[in-house]
Scaffold this motif. Structure first.
Motif, PDB file in Angstrom:
ATOM      1  N   VAL A 214       7.347  14.629   0.749  1.00 48.26           N
ATOM      2  CA  VAL A 214       6.056  13.333   0.810  1.00 48.26           C
ATOM      3  C   VAL A 214       5.263  13.593   1.431  1.00 48.26           C
ATOM      4  O   VAL A 214       5.523  14.616   2.250  1.00 48.26           O
ATOM      5  CB  VAL A 214       7.311  12.406   2.343  1.00 48.26           C
ATOM      6  N   THR A 215       3.820  12.016   0.718  1.00 52.27           N
ATOM      7  CA  THR A 215       2.661  12.876   1.968  1.00 52.27           C
ATOM      8  C   THR A 215       2.335  11.823   2.349  1.00 52.27           C
ATOM      9  O   THR A 215       1.437  11.871   2.866  1.00 52.27           O
ATOM     10  CB  THR A 215       1.505  12.667   0.728  1.00 52.27           C
ATOM     11  N   ALA A 216       3.071  10.383   2.006  1.00 51.24           N
ATOM     12  CA  ALA A 216       2.464   8.853   2.707  1.00 51.24           C
ATOM     13  C   ALA A 216       3.206   8.020   1.892  1.00 51.24           C
ATOM     14  O   ALA A 216       4.892   8.602   1.089  1.00 51.24           O
ATOM     15  CB  ALA A 216       1.354   8.501   1.661  1.00 51.24           C
ATOM     16  N   VAL A 217       3.045   6.617   2.844  1.00 48.88           N
ATOM     17  CA  VAL A 217       4.035   5.751   1.877  1.00 48.88           C
ATOM     18  C   VAL A 217       3.535   4.791   1.799  1.00 48.88           C
ATOM     19  O   VAL A 217       1.968   4.932   3.058  1.00 48.88           O
ATOM     20  CB  VAL A 217       4.954   5.202   3.222  1.00 48.88           C
ATOM     21  N   LYS A 218       3.522   3.721   0.852  1.00 48.46           N
ATOM     22  CA  LYS A 218       2.591   2.559   0.584  1.00 48.46           C
ATOM     23  C   LYS A 218       3.297   1.759   1.598  1.00 48.46           C
ATOM     24  O   LYS A 218       4.766   1.318   0.798  1.00 48.46           O
ATOM     25  CB  LYS A 218       2.470   2.937  -0.647  1.00 48.46           C
ATOM     26  N   ILE A 219       2.545   0.592   1.646  1.00 41.95           N
ATOM     27  CA  ILE A 219       3.279  -0.350   2.767  1.00 41.95           C
ATOM     28  C   ILE A 219       2.525  -1.029   2.518  1.00 41.95           C
ATOM     29  O   ILE A 219       1.155  -1.726   2.083  1.00 41.95           O
ATOM     30  CB  ILE A 219       2.611  -0.424   4.203  1.00 41.95           C
ATOM     31  N   LYS A 220       3.125  -2.426   2.409  1.00 41.30           N
ATOM     32  CA  LYS A 220       3.032  -4.308   1.546  1.00 41.30           C
ATOM     33  C   LYS A 220       2.736  -4.726   3.352  1.00 41.30           C
ATOM     34  O   LYS A 220       4.283  -4.880   3.587  1.00 41.30           O
ATOM     35  CB  LYS A 220       3.614  -4.389   0.972  1.00 41.30           C
ATOM     36  N   ASN A 221       1.745  -5.446   3.476  1.00 43.12           N
ATOM     37  CA  ASN A 221       1.827  -6.491   4.119  1.00 43.12           C
ATOM     38  C   ASN A 221       2.684  -7.494   3.907  1.00 43.12           C
ATOM     39  O   ASN A 221       2.010  -8.486   3.292  1.00 43.12           O
ATOM     40  CB  ASN A 221       0.012  -7.052   4.535  1.00 43.12           C
ATOM     41  N   VAL A 222       3.770  -8.055   4.631  1.00 39.79           N
ATOM     42  CA  VAL A 222       4.708  -9.393   3.729  1.00 39.79           C
ATOM     43  C   VAL A 222       3.922 -10.233   4.300  1.00 39.79           C
ATOM     44  O   VAL A 222       4.387 -12.103   3.240  1.00 39.79           O
ATOM     45  CB  VAL A 222       6.007  -9.279   3.843  1.00 39.79           C
ATOM     46  N   GLU A 223       2.757 -10.487   4.776  1.00 35.42           N
ATOM     47  CA  GLU A 223       2.654 -11.943   5.187  1.00 35.42           C
ATOM     48  C   GLU A 223       1.234 -12.396   4.596  1.00 35.42           C
ATOM     49  O   GLU A 223       0.856 -13.574   2.924  1.00 35.42           O
ATOM     50  CB  GLU A 223       1.211 -12.142   6.395  1.00 35.42           C
ATOM     51  N   ASP A 224       0.454 -11.098   4.062  1.00 36.11           N
ATOM     52  CA  ASP A 224      -1.247 -11.299   3.488  1.00 36.11           C
ATOM     53  C   ASP A 224      -0.912 -10.776   1.690  1.00 36.11           C
ATOM     54  O   ASP A 224      -1.959 -10.691   0.788  1.00 36.11           O
ATOM     55  CB  ASP A 224      -2.453 -10.947   3.857  1.00 36.11           C
ATOM     56  N   GLY A 225      -0.297 -10.666   1.669  1.00 38.02           N
ATOM     57  CA  GLY A 225       0.672  -9.767   0.259  1.00 38.02           C
ATOM     58  C   GLY A 225      -0.219  -7.917  -0.071  1.00 38.02           C
ATOM     59  O   GLY A 225      -0.236  -7.410  -0.638  1.00 38.02           O
ATOM     60  N   SER A 226      -1.179  -7.574   1.590  1.00 39.59           N
ATOM     61  CA  SER A 226      -1.979  -6.882   1.001  1.00 39.59           C
ATOM     62  C   SER A 226      -1.255  -5.120   1.132  1.00 39.59           C
ATOM     63  O   SER A 226      -0.271  -5.152   1.247  1.00 39.59           O
ATOM     64  CB  SER A 226      -3.121  -6.435   2.136  1.00 39.59           C
ATOM     65  N   SER A 227      -1.537  -4.373   0.442  1.00 38.89           N
ATOM     66  CA  SER A 227      -1.116  -2.609   0.482  1.00 38.89           C
ATOM     67  C   SER A 227      -2.166  -1.160   1.350  1.00 38.89           C
ATOM     68  O   SER A 227      -2.930  -2.192   0.774  1.00 38.89           O
ATOM     69  CB  SER A 227      -0.982  -2.750  -1.142  1.00 38.89           C
ATOM     70  N   ARG A 228      -1.483  -1.053   1.265  1.00 39.67           N
ATOM     71  CA  ARG A 228      -1.751   0.434   1.976  1.00 39.67           C
ATOM     72  C   ARG A 228      -1.404   1.537   1.808  1.00 39.67           C
ATOM     73  O   ARG A 228       0.053   1.186   1.670  1.00 39.67           O
ATOM     74  CB  ARG A 228      -2.952   0.006   3.350  1.00 39.67           C
TER      75      ARG A 228
END
Ligand code: NAP
Length: 310
Positions: A214-228
């Protein structure tokens, strides 16, 4: 024919074994592949009565096993493949197939516990045990000096994060809501720890890696739908557990989440079949409550056997 077979050797099954062995039932305890249950995956248990300084989970389990053996409990390794009701023309008895071997019993206590829930991502399976873990106390020390992510917002997530804060560089908790469901004391400990940060209202969408780890996780903000993306060396899932009840489906009544249904005396719908611990308990899930249910189930099994012999 066994008088009593106890399926599961966590704190619930072992407490049942202590009581049943002291009642001269010579119980046979079937230990599955996760012998000792969830206490084997934890470090300090601070809330088990009688241990003011805390007790290590595996130590507690080992001592319970020794205690049960001292009074005559017997142990058999193996996984239960099937469980069925038989009748000898007079009484019901039960057949348990353990790795192909048939075991017959007049009474049974099911204490098979529960196992860790997963997110349901293909990538978490790809990287399982290569950065994705479900037990911080088991695998956390592999990430000394590294940054890790914990997913969840319950007591387990807080407890695992606190442990990881001691053995890793930095812990980020990713929680899907804006508040923890953990007990107040655990929340306070996690939130006041300078080595723990929380990303609220967010879910892990994907586990990213280089093919090996593993090197990273993709996280989604459930309020505005943005991912990082958040760089991390490991992801510890602490999102709850699934009761280990598959072998009993169709024979016993299970609720919609797979917990075995029983009454307050641990009696299932089948006479002589009892439950104890996390395979039944969807509310408390504590070592001490599991032990208490193990005691209740053993006393009920003893009563049931007395009824049969009369
Ligand atoms: P839990 O209380 O059920 O908490 C599970 C957490 O994971 C919740 O915050 C839940 O979010 C989140 N979650 C569930 N499914 C998810 C998913 N698919 N994606 C993202 N997040 C998800 O489980 P637990 O923390 O393992 O605790 C279980 C029981 O054991 C509890 O009764 C707890 O008190 C007890 N326990 C006690 C101790 C202690 O006293 N030291 C330690 C560990 C556990 P939501 O909040 O949004 O539902």
């Amino acid at each position: 024919m066994e008088k009593l077979v106890i399926i599961g050797a966590g704190i619930a099954g072992l407490t049942a074994a202590i009581y049943a062995a002291r009642a001269n039932l010579q119980p046979l305890v079937i230990s599955g592949k996760e012998e000792g249950g969830q206490l084997m995956l934890t470090t300090d248990v601070e809330n088990y009565p009688g241990f003011p300084e805390g007790v290590l989970g595996p130590v507690l389990v080992t001592k319970c096993k020794e205690q049960a053996k001292r009074f005559g409990a017997r142990f058999m390794d193996g996984n239960v493949e099937s469980f069925s009701v038989k009748n000898d023309g007079k009484n019901n008895f039960y057949e348990i197939v353990v790795d192909g071997e048939k075991v017959e019993a007049l009474t049974v206590i099911i204490a098979t516990g529960a196992s860790a829930k997963m997110l349901g991502l293909e990538s978490e399976l790809r990287y399982f045990n290569r950065g994705v873990h479900t037990c911080a106390t088991c695998d956390g020390p592999l990430y000394g000096g590294k940054d890790v992510v914990v997913v969840g917002g319950g007591d387990s997530a807080c407890e695992e994060s606190l442990f990881l804060s001691k053995v890793t560089n930095f812990v980020t908790i990713v929680h899907r809501r804006d508040a923890f469901r953990a007990s107040k004391i655990m929340q306070e400990r996690a939130l006041s720890n300078p080595k723990i940060k929380v990303i609220w209202n967010s879910s892990v969408e994907e586990i990213l890696g280089d093919g090996k780890k593993v090197t990273a996780v993709k996280i989604k903000n459930v309020e505005d739908g943005s991912s990082r993306e958040l760089k991390t060396d490991a992801v510890f899932l602490a999102i709850g557990h699934i009761p280990s009840s598959a072998a009993f489906k169709g024979v016993l009544d299970l609720d919609e989440n797979g917990y075995i249904k029983a009454d307050s005396r641990m009696r299932t719908k089948l006479p002589g079949v009892f439950v104890a611990g996390d395979v039944y308990d969807r509310i408390y899930k504590q070592a001490v409550t599991a032990a208490g249910m193990g005691c209740q189930a053993a006393l009920e099994a003893e009563r049931h056997l007395e009824g049969i012999s009369k």
